[in-house]
Design an enzyme around this catalytic site. Structure first.
Site, PDB file in Angstrom:
ATOM      1  N   LYS A 156       0.864  -1.183   0.000  1.00  0.00           N
ATOM      2  CA  LYS A 156       0.000   0.000   0.000  1.00  0.00           C
ATOM      3  C   LYS A 156       0.901   1.233   0.000  1.00  0.00           C
ATOM      4  O   LYS A 156       1.935   1.244   0.690  1.00  0.00           O
ATOM      5  CB  LYS A 156      -0.891  -0.028   1.250  1.00  0.00           C
ATOM      6  CG  LYS A 156      -1.892   1.113   1.346  1.00  0.00           C
ATOM      7  CD  LYS A 156      -2.797   0.942   2.579  1.00  0.00           C
ATOM      8  CE  LYS A 156      -3.841   2.041   2.704  1.00  0.00           C
ATOM      9  NZ  LYS A 156      -4.721   1.898   3.878  1.00  0.00           N
ATOM     10  N   SER A 185      -9.745   2.096   3.056  1.00  0.00           N
ATOM     11  CA  SER A 185      -8.847   2.847   2.204  1.00  0.00           C
ATOM     12  C   SER A 185      -7.843   1.978   1.455  1.00  0.00           C
ATOM     13  O   SER A 185      -7.230   2.440   0.499  1.00  0.00           O
ATOM     14  CB  SER A 185      -8.089   3.863   3.055  1.00  0.00           C
ATOM     15  OG  SER A 185      -7.259   3.205   4.004  1.00  0.00           O
ATOM     16  N   SER A 213     -10.035  -0.406   7.250  1.00  0.00           N
ATOM     17  CA  SER A 213      -9.472  -0.289   5.902  1.00  0.00           C
ATOM     18  C   SER A 213      -8.766  -1.509   5.326  1.00  0.00           C
ATOM     19  O   SER A 213      -8.411  -1.501   4.157  1.00  0.00           O
ATOM     20  CB  SER A 213      -8.511   0.890   5.840  1.00  0.00           C
ATOM     21  OG  SER A 213      -9.247   2.065   5.657  1.00  0.00           O
TER      22      SER A 213
HETATM   23  N1  GLN Z   1     -13.245   4.361   6.590  1.00  0.00           N
HETATM   24  C1  GLN Z   1     -12.647   4.772   7.822  1.00  0.00           C
HETATM   25  C2  GLN Z   1     -12.198   6.208   7.695  1.00  0.00           C
HETATM   26  O1  GLN Z   1     -12.500   6.799   6.724  1.00  0.00           O
HETATM   27  C3  GLN Z   1     -11.485   3.893   8.169  1.00  0.00           C
HETATM   28  C4  GLN Z   1     -10.288   4.161   7.372  1.00  0.00           C
HETATM   29  C5  GLN Z   1      -9.121   3.314   7.745  1.00  0.00           C
HETATM   30  O2  GLN Z   1      -9.275   2.279   8.379  1.00  0.00           O
HETATM   31  N2  GLN Z   1      -7.938   3.775   7.382  1.00  0.00           N
HETATM   32  O3  GLN Z   1     -11.555   6.752   8.541  1.00  0.00           O
END
Ligand code: GLN
Length: 484
Positions: free
Chosen positions: A76, A151, A175
């Protein structure tokens, strides 16, 4: 070849049926041919990958190979990679070449893994749909009109489309698990402190945790064994031995107690998703597990608590991007204040700005007690819910997401609706627990994930339960047909 798992490919390499250079070239070709429609990679590092593969082949030839030597993976783009752009999905870091490797990258490279490139992601890991990337949205390989989740959407889409056998991701509130569920791959968020955060660009430091996205639980066990462990450079990483996660995959499930939280099977859960999850749980019963109902009464507080804690930490973490030291700098600043304002104004996208503003507000003198301190108290209550549950059960199961993947654009103008897609994953993050998503079937042609939640440092059990399910099901073996 593309249907082979990481474990199977590693074996072929060790038996010299295949060279790492051939394998790496195979995946580089697939990325070049197929990623134009998915946009799952931000950078492809082909030349360097082939060099790493040649080194791996040498090691295999002289008998110095480990279990992962020569297998290609993707990272990532939140993990710093020396000499390679590390953008975090942001215009702010579009020109940033990391001067060092994140510990996760370093450990994987020491294990002999070949890096194919860096995957797309929501900007600074803020999002649930991968539509917040400076490099454009990622498509779900099962249907290009749909989001892959976020994400770590690039990692999940790339593994689902078999553009890489495995990838790394990070999970702050869901995420790894949410995109794994929406793309039909296996994703594991380890216990907070299990995997070093050093060199992983910070979003919310008390929640961020790196982990693997793979085809199977067996692959995740291999990856986690290489990634996990104490790191003197990360004071929140735990000084605790790393078990051999592959050794316990075949433990019998007789008598294992599974808890189903009533709150995860109530209003808001799509019927198609619920059916798939219930069928998967029925399989566990057949394998000898006991299933009981449990309560996690503070579940409804998890999303609001998270959206105080995470933005507060992000507003602090992201203050380092000021246009002075690295990253985007505006043209011709008039003075220092103008430099800060315009560099940050131009470099950050809308969602990131929204979070910074919320965080700065909740941390400010007049509101700290009312918001931030209160959220910390709620976080404790949420965590205690789980501890009470783990007195009665060994593992908790439920859905990962309330629905399957949604259409691109569907939730873009409605942040609260978007935030609710993490309703079943966020509490686990707030409690620092390990969580996993495994493919459990389809609803209306789109993949559905089953979530497994364990007590702190009980990754071995999650992997064991996931692997046993994958011995009696083949959902994890299914890949989108048009990705030939
Ligand atoms: N969707 C959640 C957010 O927008 C979690 C994102 C994540 O786990 N990095 O913060």
């Amino acid at each position: 070849m593309k249907e082979k798992t990481l474990t199977e490919l590693a074996l072929l390499l060790q038996q010299r049926e295949l060279s790492s250079v051939e394998l790496t070239q195979y995946y580089l070709d697939r990325i070049q041919r197929l990623d134009t429609t998915l946009n799952s990679f931000i950078s492809v590092t082909g030349e360097e990958a082939l060099k790493q593969a040649a080194v791996a082949d040498q090691k295999i030839a002289v008998g110095e190979a480990g279990p992962l030597t020569g297998v290609p993976i993707a990272h990532k783009d939140i993990f710093c990679t020396q000499g390679v752009r590390t953008s975090c999905g942001s215009k702010m870091l579009d020109n940033f070449i990391a001067p060092y490797n994140a510990t996760v990258v370093e450990k994987m490279s020491e294990a002999g893994v070949v890096m194919l490139g860096k995957t797309n992601m929501d900007e600074f890991a803020m999002g649930s749909s991968n539509e917040n990337s400076f490099y454009g949205a990622v498509s779900n390989p099962w249907n290009r009109e749909y989001v892959p989740g976020g994400s770590s959407g690039g990692s999940a889409a790339a593994v689902a489309a078999r553009l890489t056998p495995a990838a790394t991701g990070t999970d702050t509130g869901g995420s790894i698990r949410q995109p794994a569920a929406l793309c039909g791959v296996t994703g594991l968020k380890p216990t907070y402190g299990r995997v070093s955060r050093w060199g992983m660009i910070a979003f919310a430091s008390s929640l961020d945790q790196g982990g693997p996205l793979t085809q199977s639980a067996e692959d995740a066990a291999l990856m986690l064994s290489a990634m996990a462990g104490f790191d003197p450079k990360d004071s929140t990483s735990m000084e605790r031995e790393v078990p051999d996660y592959s050794a316990t995959l075949n433990n019998p499930l007789q008598g294992v107690r599974i808890g189903l939280p009533r709150e995860y099977f109530s209003e808001g859960l799509d019927g198609g998703v619920e059916n798939v999850v219930q069928e998967a749980i029925a399989e566990y019963r057949k394998m000898g597990a006991e299933v009981v109902d449990i309560d996690l009464p503070n579940t409804r507080l998890a999303v609001p608590t998270y959206y105080v804690v995470a933005p507060a930490e992000c507003s602090s973490n992201l203050s380092r991007f000021d246009g002075v030291r690295y990253g985007h700098r505006c043209d011709d600043p008039r003075d220092l204040e103008d430099l800060y304002k315009r560099s940050r104004g131009e470099g950050f996208g809308d969602e990131v700005k929204r979070r910074i503003m919320i965080g700065a507000y909740t941390l400010s003198a007049g509101y700290y007690d009312a918001y931030y301190l209160k959220a910390q108290r709620l976080r404790r209550l949420i965590s205690e819910d789980f501890q009470r549950a783990f007195e009665r059960v060994d593992v908790i199961m439920g859905p990962v997401t309330p629905t399957t993947a949604f259409r691109k654009g569907e939730k873009s103008d409605d942040p609260v609706n978007m935030y609710l897609s993490d309703i079943y994953t966020i509490a686990v993050s707030l409690a620092g627990l390990p969580g996993m998503s495994i493919p459990a079937g389809f609803s209306d042609g789109m993949p559905v994930g089953l979530q497994l939640i364990g007590n702190h440092f009980d990754e071995s059990r999650l992997l064991n339960l996931a692997h046993q399910y994958q011995q009696v099901s083949d959902w994890h073996r299914q890949a989108p047909e048009d990705m030939a």
